[in-house]
Design a protein around this motif. Structure first.
Motif, PDB file in Angstrom:
ATOM      1  N   HIS A  14       0.988  -1.050  -0.205  1.00  0.00           N
ATOM      2  CA  HIS A  14      -0.074  -0.043  -0.313  1.00  0.00           C
ATOM      3  C   HIS A  14       1.201   1.390   0.114  1.00  0.00           C
ATOM      4  O   HIS A  14       0.696   1.958  -0.483  1.00  0.00           O
ATOM      5  CB  HIS A  14      -1.152  -0.439   1.621  1.00  0.00           C
ATOM      6  CG  HIS A  14      -1.710   1.213   1.363  1.00  0.00           C
ATOM      7  ND1 HIS A  14      -3.201   1.112   0.329  1.00  0.00           N
ATOM      8  CD2 HIS A  14      -1.228   2.286   2.367  1.00  0.00           C
ATOM      9  CE1 HIS A  14      -3.796   2.595   0.581  1.00  0.00           C
ATOM     10  NE2 HIS A  14      -2.987   3.369   1.962  1.00  0.00           N
ATOM     11  N   HIS A  15       1.771   1.300   0.418  1.00  0.00           N
ATOM     12  CA  HIS A  15       2.748   2.528   0.990  1.00  0.00           C
ATOM     13  C   HIS A  15       3.660   2.393  -0.906  1.00  0.00           C
ATOM     14  O   HIS A  15       4.347   3.526  -0.373  1.00  0.00           O
ATOM     15  CB  HIS A  15       3.252   2.590   2.029  1.00  0.00           C
ATOM     16  CG  HIS A  15       2.996   3.194   3.155  1.00  0.00           C
ATOM     17  ND1 HIS A  15       3.008   3.137   4.392  1.00  0.00           N
ATOM     18  CD2 HIS A  15       1.155   2.917   3.386  1.00  0.00           C
ATOM     19  CE1 HIS A  15       2.357   3.429   5.536  1.00  0.00           C
ATOM     20  NE2 HIS A  15       1.710   3.616   4.675  1.00  0.00           N
ATOM     21  N   GLY A  16       3.655   1.470  -1.110  1.00  0.00           N
ATOM     22  CA  GLY A  16       4.589   1.029  -2.343  1.00  0.00           C
ATOM     23  C   GLY A  16       6.324   0.930  -1.666  1.00  0.00           C
ATOM     24  O   GLY A  16       6.967   1.059  -2.174  1.00  0.00           O
ATOM     25  N   TYR A  17       6.272   0.126  -0.939  1.00  0.00           N
ATOM     26  CA  TYR A  17       7.478  -0.570  -0.182  1.00  0.00           C
ATOM     27  C   TYR A  17       8.006  -1.733   0.087  1.00  0.00           C
ATOM     28  O   TYR A  17       8.803  -1.671   0.402  1.00  0.00           O
ATOM     29  CB  TYR A  17       7.507   0.025   1.240  1.00  0.00           C
ATOM     30  CG  TYR A  17       7.518   1.825   1.502  1.00  0.00           C
ATOM     31  CD1 TYR A  17       8.461   2.586   0.377  1.00  0.00           C
ATOM     32  CD2 TYR A  17       7.399   2.369   2.482  1.00  0.00           C
ATOM     33  CE1 TYR A  17       8.754   4.187   0.477  1.00  0.00           C
ATOM     34  CE2 TYR A  17       7.467   3.358   2.549  1.00  0.00           C
ATOM     35  CZ  TYR A  17       7.959   3.728   1.830  1.00  0.00           C
ATOM     36  OH  TYR A  17       7.938   5.909   2.161  1.00  0.00           O
ATOM     37  N   TRP A  37       2.166  11.631   2.786  1.00  0.00           N
ATOM     38  CA  TRP A  37       0.781  11.725   2.037  1.00  0.00           C
ATOM     39  C   TRP A  37       0.042  10.692   2.222  1.00  0.00           C
ATOM     40  O   TRP A  37      -1.157  10.860   1.395  1.00  0.00           O
ATOM     41  CB  TRP A  37       1.710  10.840   0.705  1.00  0.00           C
ATOM     42  CG  TRP A  37       2.655   9.487   1.242  1.00  0.00           C
ATOM     43  CD1 TRP A  37       4.068   9.317   1.943  1.00  0.00           C
ATOM     44  CD2 TRP A  37       1.733   8.224   1.379  1.00  0.00           C
ATOM     45  NE1 TRP A  37       3.572   7.996   1.918  1.00  0.00           N
ATOM     46  CE2 TRP A  37       2.592   7.054   1.571  1.00  0.00           C
ATOM     47  CE3 TRP A  37       0.260   7.547   1.144  1.00  0.00           C
ATOM     48  CZ2 TRP A  37       2.322   5.795   2.222  1.00  0.00           C
ATOM     49  CZ3 TRP A  37       0.204   6.254   1.324  1.00  0.00           C
ATOM     50  CH2 TRP A  37       0.548   5.729   1.671  1.00  0.00           C
ATOM     51  N   ASN A  38       0.054  10.182   3.462  1.00  0.00           N
ATOM     52  CA  ASN A  38      -0.977   9.425   3.662  1.00  0.00           C
ATOM     53  C   ASN A  38      -2.605  10.346   4.330  1.00  0.00           C
ATOM     54  O   ASN A  38      -2.635  10.491   5.532  1.00  0.00           O
ATOM     55  CB  ASN A  38      -0.822   8.902   5.248  1.00  0.00           C
ATOM     56  CG  ASN A  38      -1.632   6.724   5.235  1.00  0.00           C
ATOM     57  OD1 ASN A  38      -2.820   7.293   4.422  1.00  0.00           O
ATOM     58  ND2 ASN A  38      -0.590   5.662   5.655  1.00  0.00           N
ATOM     59  N   GLY A  39      -3.662  11.187   3.772  1.00  0.00           N
ATOM     60  CA  GLY A  39      -4.237  11.337   4.114  1.00  0.00           C
ATOM     61  C   GLY A  39      -5.705  11.123   4.963  1.00  0.00           C
ATOM     62  O   GLY A  39      -5.925  10.727   5.927  1.00  0.00           O
ATOM     63  N   GLU A  40      -5.640   9.649   4.619  1.00  0.00           N
ATOM     64  CA  GLU A  40      -6.575   8.693   5.410  1.00  0.00           C
ATOM     65  C   GLU A  40      -5.870   8.611   6.715  1.00  0.00           C
ATOM     66  O   GLU A  40      -6.956   8.878   7.960  1.00  0.00           O
ATOM     67  CB  GLU A  40      -6.866   7.324   4.769  1.00  0.00           C
ATOM     68  CG  GLU A  40      -7.981   7.371   2.986  1.00  0.00           C
ATOM     69  CD  GLU A  40      -7.659   6.057   2.527  1.00  0.00           C
ATOM     70  OE1 GLU A  40      -8.551   5.374   3.506  1.00  0.00           O
ATOM     71  OE2 GLU A  40      -7.378   6.021   1.408  1.00  0.00           O
ATOM     72  N   ARG A  78      -3.644  10.316   8.222  1.00  0.00           N
ATOM     73  CA  ARG A  78      -4.262  11.787   9.150  1.00  0.00           C
ATOM     74  C   ARG A  78      -4.777  11.925   9.318  1.00  0.00           C
ATOM     75  O   ARG A  78      -5.505  13.184  10.655  1.00  0.00           O
ATOM     76  CB  ARG A  78      -3.494  13.160   8.617  1.00  0.00           C
ATOM     77  CG  ARG A  78      -3.666  14.123   8.689  1.00  0.00           C
ATOM     78  CD  ARG A  78      -2.317  14.823   7.541  1.00  0.00           C
ATOM     79  NE  ARG A  78      -1.418  15.080   7.548  1.00  0.00           N
ATOM     80  CZ  ARG A  78       0.144  15.745   8.338  1.00  0.00           C
ATOM     81  NH1 ARG A  78      -1.214  16.243   8.770  1.00  0.00           N
ATOM     82  NH2 ARG A  78       1.225  15.237   8.020  1.00  0.00           N
ATOM     83  N   ARG A  79      -6.251  12.034   9.202  1.00  0.00           N
ATOM     84  CA  ARG A  79      -7.667  12.389   9.353  1.00  0.00           C
ATOM     85  C   ARG A  79      -7.964  11.146  10.474  1.00  0.00           C
ATOM     86  O   ARG A  79      -8.554  11.374  11.531  1.00  0.00           O
ATOM     87  CB  ARG A  79      -8.116  11.857   8.113  1.00  0.00           C
ATOM     88  CG  ARG A  79     -10.046  12.232   8.869  1.00  0.00           C
ATOM     89  CD  ARG A  79     -10.874  12.155   7.561  1.00  0.00           C
ATOM     90  NE  ARG A  79     -10.877  10.493   6.447  1.00  0.00           N
ATOM     91  CZ  ARG A  79     -10.976   9.362   7.201  1.00  0.00           C
ATOM     92  NH1 ARG A  79     -12.269   9.705   8.274  1.00  0.00           N
ATOM     93  NH2 ARG A  79     -11.451   8.745   6.753  1.00  0.00           N
ATOM     94  N   LEU A  80      -7.791   9.555  10.162  1.00  0.00           N
ATOM     95  CA  LEU A  80      -7.777   9.004  11.722  1.00  0.00           C
ATOM     96  C   LEU A  80      -7.848   8.829  12.721  1.00  0.00           C
ATOM     97  O   LEU A  80      -7.651   9.742  14.007  1.00  0.00           O
ATOM     98  CB  LEU A  80      -7.713   7.721  11.430  1.00  0.00           C
ATOM     99  CG  LEU A  80      -7.541   6.383  11.775  1.00  0.00           C
ATOM    100  CD1 LEU A  80      -8.526   6.443  12.571  1.00  0.00           C
ATOM    101  CD2 LEU A  80      -6.593   5.125  11.620  1.00  0.00           C
ATOM    102  N   TYR A  81      -6.075   9.909  12.524  1.00  0.00           N
ATOM    103  CA  TYR A  81      -5.467  10.016  13.814  1.00  0.00           C
ATOM    104  C   TYR A  81      -5.183  11.792  14.476  1.00  0.00           C
ATOM    105  O   TYR A  81      -5.680  11.748  15.420  1.00  0.00           O
ATOM    106  CB  TYR A  81      -4.244  10.010  13.874  1.00  0.00           C
ATOM    107  CG  TYR A  81      -3.673   9.046  13.151  1.00  0.00           C
ATOM    108  CD1 TYR A  81      -3.907   7.353  13.890  1.00  0.00           C
ATOM    109  CD2 TYR A  81      -2.136   9.100  12.294  1.00  0.00           C
ATOM    110  CE1 TYR A  81      -3.011   6.308  13.297  1.00  0.00           C
ATOM    111  CE2 TYR A  81      -1.403   7.513  11.814  1.00  0.00           C
ATOM    112  CZ  TYR A  81      -2.408   6.241  12.278  1.00  0.00           C
ATOM    113  OH  TYR A  81      -1.567   5.504  11.804  1.00  0.00           O
ATOM    114  N   ALA A  82      -5.874  12.216  13.572  1.00  0.00           N
ATOM    115  CA  ALA A  82      -6.133  13.680  13.671  1.00  0.00           C
ATOM    116  C   ALA A  82      -7.893  13.756  14.774  1.00  0.00           C
ATOM    117  O   ALA A  82      -8.271  14.063  15.771  1.00  0.00           O
ATOM    118  CB  ALA A  82      -7.167  14.710  12.878  1.00  0.00           C
ATOM    119  N   GLU A  83      -8.881  12.850  14.504  1.00  0.00           N
ATOM    120  CA  GLU A  83     -10.411  12.573  14.522  1.00  0.00           C
ATOM    121  C   GLU A  83      -9.998  12.032  15.766  1.00  0.00           C
ATOM    122  O   GLU A  83     -10.572  12.035  17.033  1.00  0.00           O
ATOM    123  CB  GLU A  83     -10.922  11.297  13.755  1.00  0.00           C
ATOM    124  CG  GLU A  83     -10.755  12.477  12.361  1.00  0.00           C
ATOM    125  CD  GLU A  83     -11.837  11.969  11.638  1.00  0.00           C
ATOM    126  OE1 GLU A  83     -12.805  10.272  11.946  1.00  0.00           O
ATOM    127  OE2 GLU A  83     -12.815  12.305  10.568  1.00  0.00           O
TER     128      GLU A  83
END
Length: 174
Positions: A42-45, A140-143, A145-150
């Motif tokens: 998912h992270h391209g790694y 770059w992981n907006g999803e 970031r949103r989860l953690y901010a919430e």
């Protein structure tokens, strides 16, 4: 993994959410490998992913391990995991817990599993008497970031993750 919460099915406003969370135990190495490989992809790694089930089995079987994992199941099927390790903050002067990864398999995303894993990690940290849970967030992981901010996480600007390995590590050590 004393103190790791075992969460049963959760009931929400829409009925039964079938998420259960349990500590990873010896025998879960293949499950963790599958989940962490999915995260690497998912992270391209994926080119950097080299862990094998026996690598995870070593810490899962070690009663003195400084790391561990939680496994989230959806309707009894492994769907995600959170991996962690003990850390120490010299600024605080106490042990903290570093969450290495949260991974949710693609077919199980957007079902509340990541949030449930984060809540379980928070309970684990408090049960250990640690004052802090910390982790790295890919910019770059907006999803995520949103989860953690919430969840109420402080997301710092300006910090980055540095890695020293391979030839550079050997060169510096010599």
């Amino acid at each position: 993994m004393d103190g790791v919460p075992r969460l049963g099915p959760r009931t929400g406003g829409t009925g039964l959410m079938s998420i259960t969370i349990r500590p990873a135990v010896a025998g879960d190495g293949a499950t963790l490998t599958r989940m962490i490989r999915a995260l690497a992809e998912h992270h391209g790694y994926e080119a950097h992913f080299s862990a094998q089930p026996e690598d995870y089995e070593k810490f899962l079987a070690d009663p003195a391990a400084i790391n561990g994992a939680l496994i989230a199941c959806w309707n009894g099927e492994p769907a995600g995991c959170a991996t962690w390790q003990r850390s120490y903050s010299t600024f605080i002067g106490r042990e903290t817990i570093y969450m290495e990864d949260i991974s949710v398999l693609p077919d199980y995303r957007r079902k509340g599993i990541g949030s449930a894993l984060l809540r379980a990690m928070a309970r684990f940290v408090l049960d250990r008497g640690a004052p802090r849970l910390h982790w790295l967030l890919m910019a770059w992981n907006g999803e995520a970031r949103r989860l953690y901010a919430e969840a109420g996480a402080v997301i710092e600007d300006g910090n980055c993750h540095c890695i020293l390995e391979g030839e550079a590590l050997e060169r510096l050590a010599s």
